[in-house]
Design a protein around this motif. Structure first.
Motif, mmCIF file in Angstrom:
data_model
loop_
_atom_site.group_PDB
_atom_site.id
_atom_site.type_symbol
_atom_site.label_atom_id
_atom_site.label_comp_id
_atom_site.label_asym_id
_atom_site.label_seq_id
_atom_site.Cartn_x
_atom_site.Cartn_y
_atom_site.Cartn_z
ATOM 1 N N HIS A 24 0.823 -1.203 0.000
ATOM 2 C CA HIS A 24 0.000 0.000 0.000
ATOM 3 C C HIS A 24 0.861 1.259 0.000
ATOM 4 N N TYR A 25 1.930 1.260 0.791
ATOM 5 C CA TYR A 25 2.815 2.429 0.846
ATOM 6 C C TYR A 25 3.491 2.648 -0.503
ATOM 7 N N ARG A 26 3.881 1.577 -1.163
ATOM 8 C CA ARG A 26 4.504 1.694 -2.487
ATOM 9 C C ARG A 26 3.508 2.236 -3.506
ATOM 10 N N GLN A 27 2.276 1.791 -3.431
ATOM 11 C CA GLN A 27 1.251 2.289 -4.352
ATOM 12 C C GLN A 27 0.985 3.775 -4.120
ATOM 13 N N ALA A 28 0.927 4.181 -2.870
ATOM 14 C CA ALA A 28 0.713 5.600 -2.553
ATOM 15 C C ALA A 28 1.885 6.439 -3.057
ATOM 16 N N ALA A 29 3.101 5.957 -2.853
ATOM 17 C CA ALA A 29 4.284 6.681 -3.335
ATOM 18 C C ALA A 29 4.269 6.797 -4.851
ATOM 19 N N ALA A 30 3.875 5.743 -5.533
ATOM 20 C CA ALA A 30 3.817 5.764 -6.999
ATOM 21 C C ALA A 30 2.785 6.785 -7.488
ATOM 22 N N LEU A 31 1.642 6.855 -6.836
ATOM 23 C CA LEU A 31 0.616 7.828 -7.217
ATOM 24 C C LEU A 31 1.124 9.253 -7.045
ATOM 25 N N LEU A 32 1.793 9.504 -5.932
ATOM 26 C CA LEU A 32 2.328 10.850 -5.690
ATOM 27 C C LEU A 32 3.457 11.172 -6.665
ATOM 28 N N ARG A 33 4.314 10.216 -6.935
ATOM 29 C CA ARG A 33 5.413 10.411 -7.895
ATOM 30 C C ARG A 33 4.842 10.747 -9.276
ATOM 31 N N ASP A 34 3.769 10.075 -9.670
ATOM 32 C CA ASP A 34 3.140 10.330 -10.967
ATOM 33 C C ASP A 34 2.492 11.713 -11.029
ATOM 34 N N ALA A 35 2.169 12.294 -9.884
ATOM 35 C CA ALA A 35 1.565 13.626 -9.846
ATOM 36 C C ALA A 35 2.600 14.737 -9.985
ATOM 37 N N LEU A 36 3.878 14.394 -9.881
ATOM 38 C CA LEU A 36 4.936 15.396 -10.035
ATOM 39 C C LEU A 36 5.055 15.816 -11.497
ATOM 40 N N PRO A 37 5.503 17.046 -11.729
ATOM 41 C CA PRO A 37 5.716 17.467 -13.115
ATOM 42 C C PRO A 37 6.808 16.629 -13.769
ATOM 43 N N PRO A 38 6.758 16.488 -15.093
ATOM 44 C CA PRO A 38 7.789 15.697 -15.787
ATOM 45 C C PRO A 38 9.186 16.257 -15.529
ATOM 46 N N LYS A 39 10.152 15.371 -15.521
ATOM 47 C CA LYS A 39 11.541 15.772 -15.293
ATOM 48 C C LYS A 39 11.939 16.803 -16.347
ATOM 49 N N GLY A 40 12.561 17.870 -15.903
ATOM 50 C CA GLY A 40 12.993 18.918 -16.808
ATOM 51 C C GLY A 40 11.966 20.022 -17.011
ATOM 52 N N LYS A 41 10.753 19.812 -16.536
ATOM 53 C CA LYS A 41 9.699 20.834 -16.648
ATOM 54 C C LYS A 41 9.324 21.276 -15.240
ATOM 55 N N ARG A 42 10.099 22.201 -14.715
ATOM 56 C CA ARG A 42 9.909 22.632 -13.333
ATOM 57 C C ARG A 42 8.581 23.344 -13.124
ATOM 58 N N GLN A 43 7.895 22.923 -12.106
ATOM 59 C CA GLN A 43 6.679 23.582 -11.647
ATOM 60 C C GLN A 43 6.750 23.587 -10.121
ATOM 61 N N PRO A 44 7.482 24.560 -9.574
ATOM 62 C CA PRO A 44 7.729 24.573 -8.128
ATOM 63 C C PRO A 44 6.461 24.489 -7.273
ATOM 64 N N THR A 45 5.401 25.158 -7.693
ATOM 65 C CA THR A 45 4.171 25.138 -6.899
ATOM 66 C C THR A 45 3.587 23.732 -6.856
#
Length: 65
Positions: free
Chosen positions: A7-28
């Motif tokens: 469950h913790y790995r699945q939650a981490a994966a969901l949050l990681r997928d919500a991050l902006p793509p690498k190289g496209k900074r979106q600090p907010t």
């Protein structure tokens, strides 16, 4: 019910997928994901004393360092 490592790995994966793509900074957006991840980590730590906050956060933000 205590959550499992799966469950913790699945939650981490969901949050990681919500991050902006690498190289496209979106600090907010990154800050928002970090705030949600921190809240979830606190909840998981209360639920399971074996939960490792650092490992969870690293699984989400390892590529942003």
């Amino acid at each position: 019910m205590t959550m499992s490592r799966k469950h913790y790995r699945q939650a981490a994966a969901l949050l990681r997928d919500a991050l902006p793509p690498k190289g496209k900074r979106q600090p907010t957006r990154t800050a928002t994901v970090r705030e949600i991840a921190d809240g979830m980590a606190s909840m998981f730590a209360r639920d399971n004393h074996h939960f490792r906050r650092g490992t969870f956060m690293d699984a989400i933000f390892e590529d942003t360092k």
